[in-house]
Motif scaffolding. Structure first.
Motif, PDB file in Angstrom:
ATOM      1  N   PRO B   2     -44.611 -29.039 -10.622  1.00 31.98           N
ATOM      2  CA  PRO B   2     -44.843 -27.869  -9.761  1.00 31.98           C
ATOM      3  C   PRO B   2     -46.269 -27.844  -9.213  1.00 31.98           C
ATOM      4  O   PRO B   2     -47.215 -28.244  -9.886  1.00 31.98           O
ATOM      5  CB  PRO B   2     -44.616 -26.695 -10.715  1.00 31.98           C
ATOM      6  CG  PRO B   2     -44.933 -27.238 -12.065  1.00 31.98           C
ATOM      7  CD  PRO B   2     -44.639 -28.705 -12.039  1.00 31.98           C
ATOM      8  N   THR B   3     -46.385 -27.421  -7.999  1.00 37.96           N
ATOM      9  CA  THR B   3     -47.715 -27.271  -7.414  1.00 37.96           C
ATOM     10  C   THR B   3     -48.148 -25.822  -7.604  1.00 37.96           C
ATOM     11  O   THR B   3     -47.311 -24.961  -7.870  1.00 37.96           O
ATOM     12  CB  THR B   3     -47.655 -27.578  -5.907  1.00 37.96           C
ATOM     13  OG1 THR B   3     -46.781 -26.624  -5.310  1.00 37.96           O
ATOM     14  CG2 THR B   3     -47.122 -28.968  -5.649  1.00 37.96           C
ATOM     15  N   LEU B   5     -48.911 -23.753  -5.393  1.00 41.15           N
ATOM     16  CA  LEU B   5     -48.249 -22.945  -4.374  1.00 41.15           C
ATOM     17  C   LEU B   5     -46.827 -22.581  -4.784  1.00 41.15           C
ATOM     18  O   LEU B   5     -46.360 -21.462  -4.584  1.00 41.15           O
ATOM     19  CB  LEU B   5     -48.251 -23.703  -3.041  1.00 41.15           C
ATOM     20  CG  LEU B   5     -47.911 -22.839  -1.818  1.00 41.15           C
ATOM     21  CD1 LEU B   5     -49.005 -21.812  -1.574  1.00 41.15           C
ATOM     22  CD2 LEU B   5     -47.696 -23.705  -0.591  1.00 41.15           C
ATOM     23  N   LYS B   6     -46.138 -23.571  -5.388  1.00 38.87           N
ATOM     24  CA  LYS B   6     -44.761 -23.323  -5.843  1.00 38.87           C
ATOM     25  C   LYS B   6     -44.747 -22.270  -6.950  1.00 38.87           C
ATOM     26  O   LYS B   6     -43.882 -21.392  -6.967  1.00 38.87           O
ATOM     27  CB  LYS B   6     -44.136 -24.618  -6.353  1.00 38.87           C
ATOM     28  CG  LYS B   6     -43.297 -25.331  -5.310  1.00 38.87           C
ATOM     29  CD  LYS B   6     -42.488 -26.448  -5.963  1.00 38.87           C
ATOM     30  CE  LYS B   6     -41.898 -27.355  -4.908  1.00 38.87           C
ATOM     31  NZ  LYS B   6     -41.648 -28.702  -5.417  1.00 38.87           N
ATOM     32  N   ALA B   7     -45.689 -22.410  -7.884  1.00 42.07           N
ATOM     33  CA  ALA B   7     -45.761 -21.436  -8.984  1.00 42.07           C
ATOM     34  C   ALA B   7     -46.025 -20.037  -8.420  1.00 42.07           C
ATOM     35  O   ALA B   7     -45.408 -19.058  -8.841  1.00 42.07           O
ATOM     36  CB  ALA B   7     -46.868 -21.833  -9.962  1.00 42.07           C
ATOM     37  N   ALA B   9     -45.236 -18.939  -5.439  1.00 40.18           N
ATOM     38  CA  ALA B   9     -44.020 -18.455  -4.773  1.00 40.18           C
ATOM     39  C   ALA B   9     -42.983 -17.988  -5.787  1.00 40.18           C
ATOM     40  O   ALA B   9     -42.314 -16.973  -5.574  1.00 40.18           O
ATOM     41  CB  ALA B   9     -43.444 -19.555  -3.881  1.00 40.18           C
ATOM     42  N   CYS B  10     -42.861 -18.707  -6.900  1.00 35.86           N
ATOM     43  CA  CYS B  10     -41.915 -18.308  -7.951  1.00 35.86           C
ATOM     44  C   CYS B  10     -42.294 -16.944  -8.523  1.00 35.86           C
ATOM     45  O   CYS B  10     -41.424 -16.097  -8.764  1.00 35.86           O
ATOM     46  CB  CYS B  10     -41.897 -19.320  -9.101  1.00 35.86           C
ATOM     47  SG  CYS B  10     -40.951 -20.763  -8.709  1.00 35.86           S
ATOM     48  N   ARG B  13     -41.299 -14.372  -6.083  1.00 37.74           N
ATOM     49  CA  ARG B  13     -39.837 -14.241  -6.020  1.00 37.74           C
ATOM     50  C   ARG B  13     -39.297 -13.455  -7.219  1.00 37.74           C
ATOM     51  O   ARG B  13     -38.483 -12.558  -7.062  1.00 37.74           O
ATOM     52  CB  ARG B  13     -39.222 -15.644  -5.986  1.00 37.74           C
ATOM     53  CG  ARG B  13     -37.708 -15.660  -5.797  1.00 37.74           C
ATOM     54  CD  ARG B  13     -37.124 -16.970  -6.290  1.00 37.74           C
ATOM     55  NE  ARG B  13     -37.434 -17.175  -7.702  1.00 37.74           N
ATOM     56  CZ  ARG B  13     -37.424 -18.369  -8.294  1.00 37.74           C
ATOM     57  NH1 ARG B  13     -37.163 -19.457  -7.609  1.00 37.74           N
ATOM     58  NH2 ARG B  13     -37.695 -18.479  -9.591  1.00 37.74           N
ATOM     59  N   HIS B 130     -50.025 -24.218 -14.224  1.00 40.61           N
ATOM     60  CA  HIS B 130     -50.144 -23.273 -13.108  1.00 40.61           C
ATOM     61  C   HIS B 130     -49.516 -21.925 -13.372  1.00 40.61           C
ATOM     62  O   HIS B 130     -49.090 -21.251 -12.446  1.00 40.61           O
ATOM     63  CB  HIS B 130     -49.521 -23.863 -11.830  1.00 40.61           C
ATOM     64  CG  HIS B 130     -50.022 -25.224 -11.482  1.00 40.61           C
ATOM     65  ND1 HIS B 130     -51.356 -25.523 -11.424  1.00 40.61           N
ATOM     66  CD2 HIS B 130     -49.362 -26.364 -11.198  1.00 40.61           C
ATOM     67  CE1 HIS B 130     -51.497 -26.797 -11.109  1.00 40.61           C
ATOM     68  NE2 HIS B 130     -50.310 -27.334 -10.972  1.00 40.61           N
ATOM     69  N   TRP B 133     -51.074 -19.176 -11.555  1.00 38.08           N
ATOM     70  CA  TRP B 133     -50.680 -19.046 -10.140  1.00 38.08           C
ATOM     71  C   TRP B 133     -49.419 -18.205 -10.013  1.00 38.08           C
ATOM     72  O   TRP B 133     -49.247 -17.440  -9.067  1.00 38.08           O
ATOM     73  CB  TRP B 133     -50.473 -20.424  -9.493  1.00 38.08           C
ATOM     74  CG  TRP B 133     -51.764 -21.094  -9.160  1.00 38.08           C
ATOM     75  CD1 TRP B 133     -52.444 -21.989  -9.926  1.00 38.08           C
ATOM     76  CD2 TRP B 133     -52.562 -20.895  -7.978  1.00 38.08           C
ATOM     77  NE1 TRP B 133     -53.611 -22.362  -9.301  1.00 38.08           N
ATOM     78  CE2 TRP B 133     -53.705 -21.712  -8.109  1.00 38.08           C
ATOM     79  CE3 TRP B 133     -52.404 -20.103  -6.825  1.00 38.08           C
ATOM     80  CZ2 TRP B 133     -54.695 -21.759  -7.128  1.00 38.08           C
ATOM     81  CZ3 TRP B 133     -53.390 -20.164  -5.848  1.00 38.08           C
ATOM     82  CH2 TRP B 133     -54.525 -20.978  -6.006  1.00 38.08           C
ATOM     83  N   TYR B 134     -48.526 -18.370 -10.997  1.00 35.66           N
ATOM     84  CA  TYR B 134     -47.317 -17.540 -11.054  1.00 35.66           C
ATOM     85  C   TYR B 134     -47.721 -16.065 -11.196  1.00 35.66           C
ATOM     86  O   TYR B 134     -47.229 -15.189 -10.486  1.00 35.66           O
ATOM     87  CB  TYR B 134     -46.476 -17.997 -12.247  1.00 35.66           C
ATOM     88  CG  TYR B 134     -45.186 -17.240 -12.471  1.00 35.66           C
ATOM     89  CD1 TYR B 134     -43.972 -17.737 -11.995  1.00 35.66           C
ATOM     90  CD2 TYR B 134     -45.170 -16.045 -13.193  1.00 35.66           C
ATOM     91  CE1 TYR B 134     -42.785 -17.055 -12.220  1.00 35.66           C
ATOM     92  CE2 TYR B 134     -43.991 -15.356 -13.415  1.00 35.66           C
ATOM     93  CZ  TYR B 134     -42.802 -15.864 -12.932  1.00 35.66           C
ATOM     94  OH  TYR B 134     -41.637 -15.185 -13.158  1.00 35.66           O
ATOM     95  N   GLY B 137     -49.059 -14.802  -7.992  1.00 38.74           N
ATOM     96  CA  GLY B 137     -47.981 -14.561  -7.024  1.00 38.74           C
ATOM     97  C   GLY B 137     -47.345 -13.206  -7.239  1.00 38.74           C
ATOM     98  O   GLY B 137     -47.093 -12.458  -6.282  1.00 38.74           O
TER      99      GLY B 137
END
Lengths: 108, 244
Positions: B2-3, B5-7, B9-10, B13, B130, B133-134, B137
């Motif tokens: 996972p990047t 950014l993905k974390a 976005a998750c 979400r 990450h 990052w989650y 987000g």
């Protein structure tokens, strides 16, 4: 903005951030006294109920209004029933507000 | 792999259901704040800088009832104390992060983000990288939603000046009932609510909203005492699991 508003928002912001950041700033593992952490779990229920009950029974800072003419009481009781049955926040808010406004309109 | 950014976005979400719940709350806060006499900039600034739904609601209702500054600030402190429990629970996961992460994550730590992010940190199947990052987000999703809803509500409130007389303050009562009732699942919780409500009624005439403080204190003491008493008599184990 008035001076009161600046002091109000500044004060609330500092207090809230202080509570949220305090432990992060210290950074060590924190173990609360078990009594303190038990007590903290009762704070939301106690504070919110202390706001709800007078708002239902004494709306508008008048005296006690134990009557079905009191839309706050009727709507609040409806909210309690809906919340207990559905445990759904949105259903509670919208269902009881609908009844509240309907009730006021019927009594007007 | 996972990047960041993905974390991120998750995290956003997974916070989506919470956004829906906060939507009416934020809009009603905005209208109520204007109806209570707060100016438009003050309403928006409060959501931007304080970012604590229940405390903001209570503050504007206290402003409307003419309470003094000190009363409102002490109430804010009491109502937000629960966040200390959240930050204590999150501390093991964030304490090795640099301050430039800790400061914003603490500022944005709300009930909703705590619920979502704490679950994610405990989830062994989630990737371990990450996770902050989650966390971020989830924070940004809640924050932008809250601000946008406040703005919509404030615009509604100022375009319909008659709204103060509509009884919109009932929305706050309904919201708080919707929060409290599902929490009343143990006898000590129920007793805490009953005592707090009764003391609030009895002490309502006290100046400076002292009745509210007194009622909250009495409710907390009643809950803790009932829990201890129940545990000692062996009827309740810890007082948290037994439904009423």
């Amino acid at each position: 903005m008035s001076l009161f508003e600046i002091a109000l928002i500044g004060g609330m912001a500092l207090i809230t951030f202080g509570i949220r950041y305090g432990l992060f700033a210290v950074g060590h593992r924190v173990r609360f006294n078990p009594l303190v952490s038990r007590a903290l779990t009762y704070v939301p229920v106690a504070v919110l109920t202390a706001i709800i009950v007078p708002a239902m029974l004494m709306p508008g800072d008048g005296g006690m209004q134990l009557s079905w003419h009191n839309a706050y009481l009727v709507g609040g009781l409806a909210a309690i029933v809906i919340a207990a049955l559905s445990r759904n926040l949105l259903a509670t808010i919208f269902g009881s507000m609908l009844l509240f406004f309907l009730w006021r309109w019927l009594l007007a | 792999m996972p990047t960041p950014l993905k974390a991120f976005a998750c995290g956003a979400r997974d916070t989506l259901p919470m956004l829906l719940g906060a939507l009416p709350f934020g809009i009603i806060f905005g209208t109520l704040a204007i109806a209570s006499g707060l100016s438009m900039p003050a309403t928006l600034l409060m959501s931007a800088l304080v970012f604590a739904g229940s405390a903001q609601f209570i503050a504007v209702s206290l402003v409307a009832s003419g309470a003094g500054l000190l009363v409102i600030l002490v109430t804010t402190l009491i109502v937000n104390l629960r966040h200390m429990l959240y930050s204590a629970s999150m501390l093991p996961y964030v304490r090795d992060l640099p301050q430039r992460w800790k400061v914003p994550l603490a500022f944005w730590l709300t009930d909703e983000t705590f619920a979502v992010v704490h679950r994610h940190y405990l989830d062994a199947s989630a990737p371990t990288e990450h996770k902050h990052w989650y966390f971020l987000g989830s924070c940004i999703a809640m924050y932008s939603n809250w601000f946008a809803c406040t703005l919509i509500g404030a615009l509604l409130g100022s375009s319909l000046p008659g709204m103060a007389g509509w009884g919109l303050d009932f929305a706050m009562v309904a919201t708080f009932i919707g929060i409290v009732v599902p929490l009343l699942r143990t006898r000590p919780m129920l007793l805490s609510a009953v005592v707090a409500g009764a003391v609030a009624l009895a002490a309502h005439a006290l100046p400076y909203k002292l009745g509210l403080m007194l009622a909250a204190l009495a409710g907390v003491c009643a809950g803790v005492l009932a829990e201890r008493w129940g545990a000692e008599s062996g009827k309740l184990t810890g007082g948290v699991d037994e439904p009423v």
